[in-house]
Design a protein around this motif. Structure first.
Motif, short mmCIF file in Angstrom:
data_model
loop_
_atom_site.label_atom_id
_atom_site.label_comp_id
_atom_site.label_asym_id
_atom_site.label_seq_id
_atom_site.Cartn_x
_atom_site.Cartn_y
_atom_site.Cartn_z
N GLU A 13 0.81 -1.21 0.00
CA GLU A 13 0.00 0.00 0.00
C GLU A 13 0.85 1.27 0.00
OE1 GLU A 13 -2.97 0.03 -0.60
OE2 GLU A 13 -4.01 -1.71 0.20
N GLU A 14 1.99 1.24 -0.69
CA GLU A 14 2.86 2.41 -0.68
C GLU A 14 2.19 3.66 -1.21
OE1 GLU A 14 6.21 1.88 -3.23
OE2 GLU A 14 5.03 1.28 -4.97
N ALA A 15 1.25 3.52 -2.13
CA ALA A 15 0.62 4.68 -2.77
C ALA A 15 -0.46 5.32 -1.91
CB ALA A 15 0.03 4.27 -4.13
N PHE A 16 -0.98 4.59 -0.92
CA PHE A 16 -2.14 5.07 -0.17
C PHE A 16 -1.88 5.24 1.32
CE2 PHE A 16 -3.83 3.08 -3.96
CZ PHE A 16 -4.86 3.93 -4.34
N LEU A 17 -0.92 4.53 1.87
CA LEU A 17 -0.79 4.43 3.32
C LEU A 17 -0.49 5.76 3.99
CD1 LEU A 17 -0.81 2.63 5.79
CD2 LEU A 17 1.58 2.03 5.31
N ILE A 35 -2.31 1.16 15.00
CA ILE A 35 -1.56 -0.08 14.79
C ILE A 35 -1.63 -0.45 13.31
CG2 ILE A 35 -1.39 -2.53 15.37
CD1 ILE A 35 -2.77 -1.89 18.02
N VAL A 36 -0.48 -0.54 12.67
CA VAL A 36 -0.39 -0.97 11.28
C VAL A 36 0.16 -2.39 11.26
CG1 VAL A 36 0.64 -0.55 9.01
CG2 VAL A 36 -0.02 1.39 10.47
N VAL A 37 -0.54 -3.29 10.59
CA VAL A 37 -0.10 -4.69 10.52
C VAL A 37 0.26 -5.00 9.07
CG1 VAL A 37 -0.67 -7.08 11.02
CG2 VAL A 37 -1.71 -5.25 12.39
N ASP A 38 1.54 -5.20 8.81
CA ASP A 38 1.99 -5.52 7.46
C ASP A 38 1.83 -7.01 7.18
OD1 ASP A 38 3.52 -4.77 4.94
OD2 ASP A 38 4.71 -6.44 5.73
N ASN A 39 1.24 -7.30 6.02
CA ASN A 39 0.92 -8.68 5.65
C ASN A 39 1.77 -9.13 4.46
OD1 ASN A 39 -2.13 -10.46 4.75
ND2 ASN A 39 -0.47 -11.12 6.07
N ASN A 40 3.12 -9.05 4.64
CA ASN A 40 4.09 -9.52 3.64
C ASN A 40 4.19 -8.59 2.43
OD1 ASN A 40 4.51 -12.04 5.14
ND2 ASN A 40 2.49 -12.63 4.37
N THR A 45 6.12 -0.20 1.00
CA THR A 45 5.30 0.05 2.18
C THR A 45 6.15 0.32 3.42
OG1 THR A 45 3.34 -1.15 1.42
CG2 THR A 45 3.68 -1.03 3.80
N TRP A 46 7.21 -0.46 3.59
CA TRP A 46 8.04 -0.28 4.80
C TRP A 46 8.81 1.03 4.75
CZ3 TRP A 46 8.37 -2.58 9.45
CH2 TRP A 46 7.55 -3.69 9.62
N GLU A 47 9.16 1.52 3.59
CA GLU A 47 9.80 2.83 3.51
C GLU A 47 8.82 3.92 3.94
OE1 GLU A 47 11.83 3.68 -0.16
OE2 GLU A 47 12.22 1.55 -0.50
N VAL A 48 7.56 3.78 3.55
CA VAL A 48 6.54 4.73 3.99
C VAL A 48 6.40 4.67 5.50
CG1 VAL A 48 4.10 5.35 3.85
CG2 VAL A 48 5.31 4.60 1.80
N LEU A 49 6.36 3.47 6.05
CA LEU A 49 6.17 3.32 7.49
C LEU A 49 7.32 3.90 8.29
CD1 LEU A 49 4.63 -0.27 7.72
CD2 LEU A 49 3.52 1.89 8.32
N ASP A 50 8.51 3.92 7.72
CA ASP A 50 9.67 4.47 8.45
C ASP A 50 9.41 5.90 8.91
OD1 ASP A 50 11.24 2.23 8.43
OD2 ASP A 50 12.32 2.76 6.58
N ARG A 60 4.03 -7.20 12.22
CA ARG A 60 4.06 -8.07 11.04
C ARG A 60 3.14 -9.26 11.27
NH1 ARG A 60 8.66 -7.54 7.54
NH2 ARG A 60 10.27 -6.15 8.37
N GLU A 61 2.49 -9.68 10.20
CA GLU A 61 1.69 -10.92 10.23
C GLU A 61 2.09 -11.74 9.02
OE1 GLU A 61 0.05 -14.02 10.60
OE2 GLU A 61 -0.40 -12.69 12.29
#
Length: 274
Positions: A13-17, A35-40, A45-50, A60-61
């Motif tokens: 979800e890099e474009a929306f998160l 709480i954000v749960v990344d599903n692989n 996405t992880w760059e956005v979350l940083d 992570r799930e």
């Protein structure tokens, strides 16, 4: 003030998160935790979350499927009320206040509301159509409502813990409808609040027709799988709604392409392919 947690399951979800999290963190009445749960995810996405570390809890799930990611987040939440939205949901600034108001009624176990669409031509008109369909669905066939909308919902933590052990996790039903069915079966009260609005992407329409059809028919399949727990009218309603939206697919696709110029930043995968 009621402690409100907000859970966001995430898959590519890099474009929306970023827009989603900015809206949650910008609520007029601040939420207790996000709480954000990344599903692989395999994109950025992880760059956005940083950029949100320290402001949101990131989990992570590894098991694929939005139902597993949702469960991981709601299980970890510490609020008395647990919000659940999608990564492409954009909340208005008063959303948390309206959720808290809904749960001032001690008889309410969960609440849901309508959405508008921010990336499709005639979005306000389609939003009215969406609200009309959801209002019709909010009329209980017998007794109480038996559905929730995962892009815009909240559940009391005690109600979540009550039904958590019996929820389905095989991906055969939409996880939000499955939750609604089990809440109703446990005697819970789900409220529909037409003022609890949110916005979301219409990108589901950009999926191949077969994927779009499969996604729509999962609502009907979910009710059929739980036919002993729901009134027959719920299954009929799911059948009619799916056929209506399938007939409208060419028009909806055209409206999406008119707004997006045929460009899709990120397709929204059906749950069964997560």
């Amino acid at each position: 003030m009621t402690l409100l947690s907000v859970v966001v399951p995430v898959f590519n979800e890099e474009a929306f998160l970023g827009s989603c999290l900015d809206a949650v963190l910008g609520q007029e009445e601040p939420v207790h935790e996000v709480i954000v749960v990344d599903n692989n995810s395999t994109d950025r996405t992880w760059e956005v979350l940083d950029a949100y570390r320290g402001r949101v809890l990131i989990l992570r799930e590894p098991r694929p499927g939005v139902q597993h990611a949702r469960n991981r987040g709601l299980d970890a939440a510490s609020g008395a009320v647990l919000g659940r939205i999608d990564a492409d949901t954009r909340l208005p600034p008063d959303w948390s206040r309206r959720v808290r108001l809904a749960f001032e009624d001690s008889g309410v176990d969960a609440v849901t509301g309508p959405v508008g669409y921010y990336d499709v031509a005639l979005g306000p008109l389609l939003g009215l159509g969406d609200a009309a369909i959801r209002w019709a669905w909010s009329r209980p066939v017998i007794g109480r409502m038996d559905w929730l909308f995962g892009a815009n919902m909240a559940v009391r933590a005690s109600a979540w813990r009550l039904v958590r052990p019996v929820l389905c996790t095989d991906g055969s039903a939409h996880e939000d409808i499955d939750l609604g069915i089990h809440l109703r079966a446990a005697g819970g009260h789900i409220a529909y609040d037409p003022g609890l609005r949110a916005s979301t992407s219409a990108r589901r329409i950009a999926d191949r027709f077969g994927d779009y059809r499969r996604y729509l028919l999962m609502s009907e399949a979910g009710y059929r799988a739980h036919r002993a727990m729901v009134p027959r009218g719920s299954l009929v309603r799911a059948w009619l709604t799916a056929r209506l939206l399938l007939v409208l697919f060419p028009v909806l696709r055209l409206l999406f392409e008119l707004r997006s110029g045929g460009r899709v930043r990120s397709r929204k995968n059906p749950m069964s392919r997560r």
